[in-house]
Motif scaffolding. Structure first.
Motif, short mmCIF file in Angstrom:
data_model
loop_
_atom_site.label_atom_id
_atom_site.label_comp_id
_atom_site.label_asym_id
_atom_site.label_seq_id
_atom_site.Cartn_x
_atom_site.Cartn_y
_atom_site.Cartn_z
N VAL A 60 0.84 -1.20 0.00
CA VAL A 60 0.00 0.00 0.00
C VAL A 60 0.88 1.25 0.00
CG1 VAL A 60 -1.74 1.31 1.27
CG2 VAL A 60 -1.89 -1.19 1.16
N ARG A 61 0.67 2.11 -0.99
CA ARG A 61 1.47 3.32 -1.12
C ARG A 61 0.55 4.54 -1.14
NH1 ARG A 61 6.54 1.69 -3.36
NH2 ARG A 61 6.47 -0.51 -4.03
N LEU A 62 0.85 5.53 -0.33
CA LEU A 62 0.06 6.76 -0.27
C LEU A 62 0.44 7.67 -1.42
CD1 LEU A 62 -1.93 8.60 1.33
CD2 LEU A 62 0.09 9.54 2.49
N ASN A 63 -0.57 8.19 -2.10
CA ASN A 63 -0.36 9.15 -3.18
C ASN A 63 -0.76 10.54 -2.70
OD1 ASN A 63 0.36 7.00 -4.93
ND2 ASN A 63 -1.81 6.63 -5.36
N GLY A 64 0.18 11.47 -2.73
CA GLY A 64 -0.08 12.81 -2.22
C GLY A 64 0.56 13.01 -0.87
N PRO A 65 0.41 14.19 -0.30
CA PRO A 65 1.05 14.48 0.99
C PRO A 65 0.40 13.73 2.13
CG PRO A 65 -0.34 16.30 0.32
CD PRO A 65 -0.33 15.35 -0.84
N TYR A 66 1.18 13.44 3.17
CA TYR A 66 0.65 12.74 4.33
C TYR A 66 -0.17 13.68 5.22
CZ TYR A 66 0.28 9.81 8.45
OH TYR A 66 -0.21 9.08 9.50
N ASP A 67 0.35 14.87 5.46
CA ASP A 67 -0.30 15.79 6.38
C ASP A 67 -1.13 16.87 5.68
OD1 ASP A 67 0.70 14.67 8.80
OD2 ASP A 67 2.65 15.56 8.37
#
Length: 390
Positions: A294-301
C-alpha cells in the motif's frame, strides 16, 4: 445531531464523497417550501415574490459567512463549472490588456483547464500551466517566475479532488496580489471540509459547489471581491448582478445556504479530527493487511481530512473495485473504449503508469462510520489478496 440518511440503509458502502455527497435531510427540509408553497419569482413585486427574494438573500448571507465574505459578493450559478467559467473567462475578457496572460497549474479540475484552453483558442490568451511536485503541490517560486506584465489572473484550486492535496493558496494569492493580478481559487472540494477565509487569504474569486457539501446538484456560487469587474457569463435580465442572467432557482439557492450554515456550525476541530482519524484508520489497516503493498499518493499531512488516495501493488484499481461491488469508490484512471489510462493528476506528480493504474480514491463523509471502515478494509484486503498479480 446528524440524522440518519435513507440512502445508506441497505446500499453499498459509500466512499466517494469527493465525487458527490448525498443531500442532507436537513437541507432537503429547508428547500422543500420553495418547491411548492413559495414558488414565486424573486423579481416579482407582489407577495408571492417577497418570500423567495428574502430566502435568496438569506442564502447569500449563509454562503458568505462560510468563507468570510459579504453577502453582496456572492453570485449564484448552476454549477461549479459555471462558476469557474465566470471567474476565469469573465476576468480575462474584462481585462484591458492585449493578449492577456493567465497562470494555472496542471492538476486543476477540467472546468479550469478547459476554460483556459478555450481562451487560448478563441481569444488569443496566453496560458502558463505550472508543474507540481511529487506531492501534487505548486512551488510558489514557479509562480513568481511565470508572471509577465500581461498576467491578469492566476487560478489555483484549494484542494485536489483526487489526492486531497492542499495548495498554498494564501502564499500564491499574496504573490499574485503583489503583482497586480487577480487570484481565483476553485474551492469545490475544500468548502465545508476545512476553514476558508477569502479576506485573510487575499483571494479575489472563489468557487463553492453545492453537491460537494450536502446540497443538491445544480447549484454553486462564486465569491467576487468588491471592486472586481467580470464579463458576464450569461446575458439577459440582470439577475445575479448581471453576471448570470436567468430567473434564480430559489429552492436550490436555499439548499446551498442551508448546507453552508450546517458546514459552518459543524466545522469544528472535533469533526475535523474525527474524519481524519477514520481516514487514517482506513489507511493503517489496509497497510497492515497488505504488508508492503500500500502506497500513499499525495502528501501525508497537508491534505483534506476525508481523502485517501492509495496504490496497491500488483492490482489495477478499476479491476479491484469491480470485484467488490459492496464498495462505491473511484479511481483516477480514465476509460476510453475499454482502455484505462493513468490519472493525469497522478501522472503529473511523477507516478509511473503502473502505480497510477493501481490507485484508489477513498473519500469519507458525514455518514461514514467505524464499522464502514472496518468492513471496507476486510473487503479490499480479501479482494487484493485474491486478485491476479501483474
Amino acid at each position: 445531531m446528524i440524522p440518519a440518511h435513507p440512502a445508506f440503509a441497505d446500499g453499498p458502502l459509500y466512499l466517494d464523497y469527493n465525487a458527490t455527497t448525498p443531500v442532507d435531510p436537513r437541507v432537503a427540509e429547508a428547500m422543500e417550501p420553495y418547491l411548492a408553497r413559495w414558488f414565486g419569482n424573486p423579481s416579482s413585486g407582489h407577495a408571492y415574490g417577497a418570500e423567495p427574494k428574502q430566502a435568496l438573500e438569506r442564502a447569500r448571507r449563509q454562503v458568505a459567512a462560510l468563507i468570510g465574505a459579504r453577502a453582496d459578493e456572492i453570485v449564484f450559478t448552476g454549477s461549479g463549472s459555471e462558476a469557474d467559467n465566470l471567474a476565469i473567462r469573465g476576468a480575462v475578457l474584462a481585462a484591458e490588456t492585449d493578449r492577456p496572460h493567465v497562470i494555472t497549474q496542471v492538476t486543476e479540475h477540467p472546468a479550469v483547464l478547459e476554460t483556459c484552453r478555450a481562451l487560448e483558442r478563441l481569444h488569443g490568451a496566453d496560458v502558463t500551466y505550472l508543474p507540481v511536485d511529487h506531492h501534487g503541490l505548486v512551488d510558489p517560486q514557479d509562480l513568481t517566475s511565470a508572471f509577465t506584465p500581461r498576467t491578469v489572473l492566476v487560478s489555483v484550486m484549494a484542494a485536489n479532488n483526487e489526492t486531497g492535496a492542499l495548495q498554498p493558496v494564501s502564499e500564491l494569492a499574496r504573490l499574485t496580489r503583489a503583482h497586480g493580478a487577480l487570484f481565483h481559487c476553485d474551492a469545490a472540494q475544500a468548502a465545508g471540509k476545512i476553514p476558508l477565509d477569502v479576506i485573510a487569504s487575499g483571494i479575489d474569486l472563489m468557487t463553492v459547489v453545492g453537491h460537494k457539501m450536502y446540497a443538491p446538484k445544480g447549484i454553486a456560487a462564486l465569491y467576487i471581491r468588491t471592486g472586481v469587474t467580470l464579463e458576464p457569463l450569461v446575458y439577459g435580465g440582470g439577475q445575479e448582478r448581471g453576471l448570470h442572467a436567468g430567473t434564480e432557482n430559489v429552492a436550490l439557492a436555499v439548499a446551498l445556504g442551508a448546507a453552508a450554515q450546517l458546514a459552518a456550525a459543524e466545522l469544528t476541530d472535533a469533526t475535523h479530527h474525527g474524519i481524519a482519524a477514520l481516514r487514517d484508520r482506513l489507511h493503517d489497516r489496509l497497510a497492515d493487511g497488505l504488508p508492503g503493498r500500500v502506497r500513499l499518493n499525495g502528501p501525508y499531512d497537508n491534505r483534506l481530512p476525508n481523502t485517501l488516495n492509495i496504490s496497491i501493488d500488483d492490482v489495477r484499481g478499476h479491476e479491484l473495485l469491480a470485484s467488490v461491488p459492496e464498495i462505491a469508490a473511484s479511481t483516477g484512471s480514465a476509460c476510453h473504449s475499454g482502455n484505462h489510462q493513468p490519472s493525469p493528476v497522478l501522472s503529473a506528480m511523477g507516478l509511473d503508469p503502473a502505480r497510477s493504474l493501481s490507485a484508489l480514491r477513498l473519500s469519507l463523509g458525514r455518514w461514514t462510520t467505524t464499522a464502514d471502515i472496518n468492513r471496507t478494509v476486510e473487503l479490499l484486503t480479501t479482494a487484493a489478496e485474491a486478485a491476479p498479480t501483474g
